[in-house]
Scaffold this active site. Structure first.
Site, PDB file in Angstrom:
ATOM      1  CG  PHE A 161       6.652  -0.745   6.462  1.00 59.87           C
ATOM      2  CD1 PHE A 161       7.284  -0.302   5.312  1.00 59.87           C
ATOM      3  CD2 PHE A 161       7.016  -0.174   7.663  1.00 59.87           C
ATOM      4  CE1 PHE A 161       8.253   0.688   5.347  1.00 59.87           C
ATOM      5  CE2 PHE A 161       7.995   0.823   7.720  1.00 59.87           C
ATOM      6  CZ  PHE A 161       8.609   1.254   6.560  1.00 59.87           C
ATOM      7  CG  HIS A 162       0.464  -3.157   4.842  1.00 58.68           C
ATOM      8  ND1 HIS A 162      -0.497  -2.181   4.706  1.00 58.68           N
ATOM      9  CD2 HIS A 162       0.840  -3.131   6.146  1.00 58.68           C
ATOM     10  CE1 HIS A 162      -0.701  -1.591   5.873  1.00 58.68           C
ATOM     11  NE2 HIS A 162       0.103  -2.148   6.762  1.00 58.68           N
ATOM     12  CD  GLN A 163       6.723  -6.737   3.857  1.00 61.87           C
ATOM     13  OE1 GLN A 163       6.913  -7.795   4.436  1.00 61.87           O
ATOM     14  NE2 GLN A 163       6.704  -5.595   4.509  1.00 61.87           N
TER      15      GLN A 163
ATOM     16  CG  HIS B 121      -1.878  -1.136   1.242  1.00 61.52           C
ATOM     17  ND1 HIS B 121      -2.107  -1.919   2.355  1.00 61.52           N
ATOM     18  CD2 HIS B 121      -2.674  -1.646   0.261  1.00 61.52           C
ATOM     19  CE1 HIS B 121      -3.000  -2.847   2.072  1.00 61.52           C
ATOM     20  NE2 HIS B 121      -3.351  -2.697   0.800  1.00 61.52           N
TER      21      HIS B 121
END
Length: 537
Positions: A473-475, A321
């Site tokens: 930091f949403h892989q 995101h």
């Protein structure tokens, strides 16, 4: 008989493999912890292998105090050869985005938990972009409810744009902050709806965790334990009979002669030894980068491009995101930094068709400098310094947003043989960039934010737009699920198409990412996969 080894760590823990387990889970973040607990509670013999250490909860206050001192590194021991990586495109700050250790990245997350919208599962059918999931929102509805109970979600039924739900939240929502009330009048005049944020933190004691004590350092540390971390489900799994081996990074998975089943997880320990954990079933729960990397490291004659990768999709379609934001000063007290998490947001623009990328607006509670940082950078003392602090602190206000990134095969995780980790393996290489569509969606978010801030009377001092944006930091997306084995890595239950006893859980299985924080969907999918695994035992 050889003595049990602690891997040279010196803590006396036995890190030698167990006898052949029913299930070996690799990773102990929310996905792995929930699966391990569910299966251990059902009577399965479960072993969890975690690359990082156990962190002592009794040191959380000490960690907090160290972290807020200027120049201190993060508290979770990320960095060095163990966590080396390379990156291309815009660059991706991987070690700021993850935690290796019991509890995984819930150790440093902010704790916001929303369900994906119905449109997120049908982006190709509805809008002609991305792909459809092999499941619909209704398939996940009961698991969303179960995940909310498991994590202890505080929320309210006040979001007119949220997808349908079957029951109230387990805990009542946190009240709007003072700065939320400042935003509210401006949003009402503009016809923009504000509503509460579901949070995985306790407004009252729940599930043996205390109520929030207002430390304000929620990311990266909750010293009180009010914010959920996967440590709690790891502990429950152990109580149910699971065995958890920390500091045991898995180097590769090895399959049988026919290439149909995984037989062994080979893991290393600090003193250089390698151990082999055999199991009847394996679950990868290492996160959006390490799930793909481990499959690529497990290449064999049968799978020359990486284990479970006959589709060629392993590592591809990496998504995150994007952050959009704006803020400045307001000529009245804003009380920013009194609350360490968001209490209000807006989904009003989430399902728009132009641009089609999802957009979640956030009303931030932590704008402006802290008094500590302001004082340390000042070149004055005494009353002059006090006047400066009074002028600067508590007069800032800001908005944020998460913006959806659609999947692209060019954004991917590969191996970089030019750099090796502390065990001699090629490090992950993250190739990440933005296209014009995503940049236009970020600009759209900025335009809405500016309208609200200007209506409020804010002197806008900064904007995070397409040129300055960074990841949330949403892989996601690197082992995507799908019905077609030629275009995806796992099926709707998380079972790999290529191997009959290897499941993958976590956001790496997301075909598209929406614009909602992913942890609740990770938890719901993990519980759904756990049901499928339990049925196979």
């Amino acid at each position: 008989m050889a003595e049990a080894s602690d891997g040279g760590v010196g803590d006396g823990r036995d890190r030698t493999p167990a006898a052949r387990a029913d299930v070996c889970v690799v990773g102990s973040g929310p996905a792995g912890a929930l699966v391990a607990h569910r299966l251990a509670a059902a009577g399965a013999d479960v072993v969890v292998l975690e690359a990082g250490p156990r962190f002592d909860f009794d040191r959380r206050v000490e960690q907090q105090e160290a972290f807020i001192r200027p120049g201190m590194d993060g508290p979770w021991e990320m960095g060095g050869p163990r966590d080396a990586y390379t990156t291309g495109g815009r660059g991706y700050p991987l070690n700021a985005a993850r935690v290796k250790g019991i509890g995984g990245s819930t150790l440093h997350w902010q704790g916001m938990v929303m369900r994906l919208h119905e449109r997120d599962f049908e982006m190709e059918s509805r809008h002609g972009v991305g792909v459809d999931w092999p499941i619909a929102y209704d398939d996940l509805r009961p698991y969303y409810a179960e995940a909310e109970r498991a994590l202890g979600v505080a929320g309210a039924m006040d979001n007119p744009y949220a997808p349908p739900r079957e029951e109230p939240f387990p805990l009542s929502a946190f009240p709007p902050s003072h700065s939320d009330s400042l935003f509210a009048a401006a949003c009402e005049r503009l016809g923009i709806d504000m509503h509460s944020v579901p949070n995985a933190r306790n407004p009252e004691p729940y599930d043996s965790r205390p109520a929030c004590q207002g430390y304000g350092t929620c990311k990266p540390i909750c010293p009180s334990g009010a914010k959920y971390t996967a440590e709690s489900h790891v502990e429950k799994a152990v109580e149910a009979g699971a065995r958890v081996i920390d500091r045991a990074p898995v180097q590769r998975l090895e399959h049988d002669a026919d290439g149909e089943r995984v037989e062994t997880a080979v893991y290393a320990i600090t003193d250089g030894e390698e151990h082999r954990q055999s199991a009847r079933r394996f679950v990868l729960a290492c996160g959006g980068v390490e799930n793909a990397r481990l499959l690529l490291l497990s290449a064999s004659d049968r799978y020359p491009d990486g284990l479970a990768n006959t589709s060629g999709a392993v590592g591809r379609f990496f998504m995150d995101h994007l952050f959009a934001g704006a803020g400045g000063r307001l000529d009245e007290p804003t009380r920013q930094n009194h609350v360490g998490f968001n209490t209000s947001e807006c989904h009003q623009f989430y399902d728009d068709a132009d641009p089609v990328e999802g957009l979640k607006l956030e009303f931030l509670n932590y704008a402006g400098p802290s008094p500590v940082m302001e004082a340390l950078s000042a070149e004055t003392w005494g009353d002059d310094l006090l006047d400066r602090l009074r002028e600067s602190y508590g007069t800032h206000i800001a908005m944020g947003a998460l913006v959806e990134q659609l999947p692209s095969a060019e954004n991917r995780v590969t191996l970089d043989p030019s750099r090796r980790d502390d065990h001699g393996n090629p490090v992950p290489h993250v190739e990440w960039s933005l296209d014009e569509r995503t940049e236009r969606a970020i600009e759209h978010a900025n335009a809405i934010q500016h309208r609200i801030l200007e209506e409020l009377g804010v002197d806008i001092e900064w904007t995070v737009g397409p040129d300055a944006t960074g990841p949330a930091f949403h892989q996601m997306g690197t082992t995507r699920m799908g019905a077609d084995p030629e275009a995806s890595v796992v099926d709707a239950d998380g079972l790999t198409h290529d191997l009959s006893n290897l499941w993958i859980v976590g956001s790496s299985t997301f075909p598209t990412g929406g614009a909602m924080n992913p942890t609740l969907t990770i938890a719901a999918l993990s519980l759904r996969t756990a049901d499928a695994l339990e049925a196979s035992l």
